[in-house]
Design an enzyme around this catalytic site. Structure first.
Site, PDB file in Angstrom:
ATOM      1  N   ARG A 160       0.851  -1.198   0.000  1.00 34.04           N
ATOM      2  CA  ARG A 160       0.000   0.000   0.000  1.00 34.04           C
ATOM      3  C   ARG A 160       0.877   1.235   0.000  1.00 34.04           C
ATOM      4  O   ARG A 160       1.549   1.521   0.988  1.00 34.04           O
ATOM      5  CB  ARG A 160      -0.919  -0.008   1.226  1.00 34.04           C
ATOM      6  CG  ARG A 160      -2.010  -1.052   1.145  1.00 34.04           C
ATOM      7  CD  ARG A 160      -2.835  -1.116   2.415  1.00 34.04           C
ATOM      8  NE  ARG A 160      -3.363   0.203   2.811  1.00 34.04           N
ATOM      9  CZ  ARG A 160      -4.327   0.365   3.710  1.00 34.04           C
ATOM     10  NH1 ARG A 160      -4.858  -0.692   4.297  1.00 34.04           N
ATOM     11  NH2 ARG A 160      -4.745   1.568   4.025  1.00 34.04           N
ATOM     12  N   ASP A 220       1.803   5.330  -0.166  1.00 29.43           N
ATOM     13  CA  ASP A 220       1.267   6.564   0.387  1.00 29.43           C
ATOM     14  C   ASP A 220       0.941   7.562  -0.719  1.00 29.43           C
ATOM     15  O   ASP A 220       1.322   7.382  -1.884  1.00 29.43           O
ATOM     16  CB  ASP A 220       2.280   7.197   1.343  1.00 29.43           C
ATOM     17  CG  ASP A 220       2.459   6.403   2.625  1.00 29.43           C
ATOM     18  OD1 ASP A 220       1.535   5.662   2.997  1.00 29.43           O
ATOM     19  OD2 ASP A 220       3.526   6.528   3.257  1.00 29.43           O
ATOM     20  N   TYR A 269      12.021  -1.020  -3.941  1.00 30.16           N
ATOM     21  CA  TYR A 269      11.723   0.377  -4.212  1.00 30.16           C
ATOM     22  C   TYR A 269      12.960   1.092  -4.744  1.00 30.16           C
ATOM     23  O   TYR A 269      14.092   0.673  -4.501  1.00 30.16           O
ATOM     24  CB  TYR A 269      11.286   1.094  -2.933  1.00 30.16           C
ATOM     25  CG  TYR A 269       9.871   0.822  -2.486  1.00 30.16           C
ATOM     26  CD1 TYR A 269       8.836   1.693  -2.817  1.00 30.16           C
ATOM     27  CD2 TYR A 269       9.570  -0.290  -1.705  1.00 30.16           C
ATOM     28  CE1 TYR A 269       7.540   1.457  -2.395  1.00 30.16           C
ATOM     29  CE2 TYR A 269       8.273  -0.539  -1.277  1.00 30.16           C
ATOM     30  CZ  TYR A 269       7.261   0.351  -1.622  1.00 30.16           C
ATOM     31  OH  TYR A 269       5.978   0.109  -1.194  1.00 30.16           O
ATOM     32  N   ARG A 289      11.352   6.123   3.138  1.00 32.01           N
ATOM     33  CA  ARG A 289      11.569   7.566   3.118  1.00 32.01           C
ATOM     34  C   ARG A 289      12.364   8.034   4.338  1.00 32.01           C
ATOM     35  O   ARG A 289      13.127   9.002   4.252  1.00 32.01           O
ATOM     36  CB  ARG A 289      10.232   8.287   3.012  1.00 32.01           C
ATOM     37  CG  ARG A 289       9.554   8.069   1.649  1.00 32.01           C
ATOM     38  CD  ARG A 289       8.067   8.393   1.679  1.00 32.01           C
ATOM     39  NE  ARG A 289       7.836   9.761   2.105  1.00 32.01           N
ATOM     40  CZ  ARG A 289       6.660  10.202   2.536  1.00 32.01           C
ATOM     41  NH1 ARG A 289       5.620   9.357   2.635  1.00 32.01           N
ATOM     42  NH2 ARG A 289       6.509  11.458   2.887  1.00 32.01           N
TER      43      ARG A 289
END
Length: 289
Positions: A61, A63, A124, A212
């Site tokens: 999921r 953001d 990622y 992040r």
């Protein structure tokens, strides 16, 4: 926990991508914000002329503002509906979906497949430039500008000390009842010919804001504000550090999701649902740093 498909239904794997800048994240929301899940679920309902909305389960999921190139989801559809629409589903979805989200593949999933729980890793990429002039306007929605020169070698030295299985509570936004133990399989930085730095971040799973936050910590190392051992010391402390900056979402893209061989899908599905703990350390055992 059983994840058997209901009788009369077929599980369909969807491979998709999206530009996250105009989405309020992946998950459908009750407050009317635009989300990726809602766009795809509504499109499937429309093109199949169904009275029902069939819910999607996603591998990761994302953001608000985060992009995806290799996202995976599944949806359970009635067998007769799938048989009627399977050959033309992709083309019809392409005509119905907005231009910032695409479904590239829709195929019947193997037995035991669950887009979320069967996954064994997610990869990622986070893209940054330290060019003094800023970001190329054509890349502004996918690259972060950091206005200090960055030392890639120092960032990679810091990254090496974070690899392995740890409690990443210091880099995660806690969620009630959720574990923050993860296995970080790969974390490295590379600078390409254009000067863009890309962080490749691969783990069995990620907790909220983990990528992040890790990127934010390493940028502080790269620009000389912190020593190379600082991110590992933050990790060992096990609590959120106010100095760790959660970088903006637009530089982050979910690139790929990995799954085991078909025969191992069901076992992985069960394993991934078990709450993880770290092995106890004996007296005098070395810490992670």
């Amino acid at each position: 926990m059983s994840d058997d498909v209901r009788p009369g239904f077929v599980r369909v794997r969807l491979d998709l991508s999206y530009d996250g800048r105009d989405f309020s994240g992946w998950a459908r929301q009750t407050r009317g914000q635009r989300t990726v899940q809602a766009e795809i679920e509504d499109a499937i309902r429309t093109v199949t002329r169904s009275a029902d909305t069939y819910g999607l389960t996603v591998a990761g999921r994302t953001d608000a503002g985060v992009h995806a190139r290799g996202q995976v989801a599944h949806v359970d559809l009635p067998e007769d509906l799938w048989a009627e629409h399977r050959e033309k589903l992709l083309r019809r979805l392409a005509g119905r979906l907005p231009h910032d989200v695409r479904v590239w593949r829709a195929e019947e999933a193997p037995a035991g497949f669950n887009a979320r729980f069967s996954a064994i890793w997610r990869r990622y990429a986070y893209r940054v430039t330290d060019h003094p002039s800023g970001v190329d306007p054509l890349l502004r929605g996918h690259v972060l500008w950091h206005d200090w020169p960055l030392d890639v070698d120092a960032m990679n030295t810091a990254a090496e000390r974070l690899l392995g299985e740890h409690d990443f509570a210091a880099y995660c936004k806690r969620r009630e009842g959720a574990t923050t133990i993860r296995t970080l399989q790969e974390l490295r930085w590379e600078r390409d010919a254009s000067g863009i730095l890309t962080a490749t971040v691969k783990a069995d799973a990620f907790c909220h804001n983990m990528v992040r936050s890790l990127v934010g910590a390493m940028l502080f190392v790269g620009d000389g504000h912190r020593p190379a051992d600082w991110p590992a010391r933050v990790l060992a402390a096990g609590v959120r550090d106010s100095a760790v900056h959660v970088v903006r979402p637009h530089g982050l893209t979910l690139e790929e999701v990995g799954y085991p061989a078909d025969g191992l899908l069901a076992a992985r599905n069960v394993e991934a649902r078990n709450r993880r703990t770290l092995p106890a350390r004996g007296p005098g055992a070395a810490g992670c740093c």
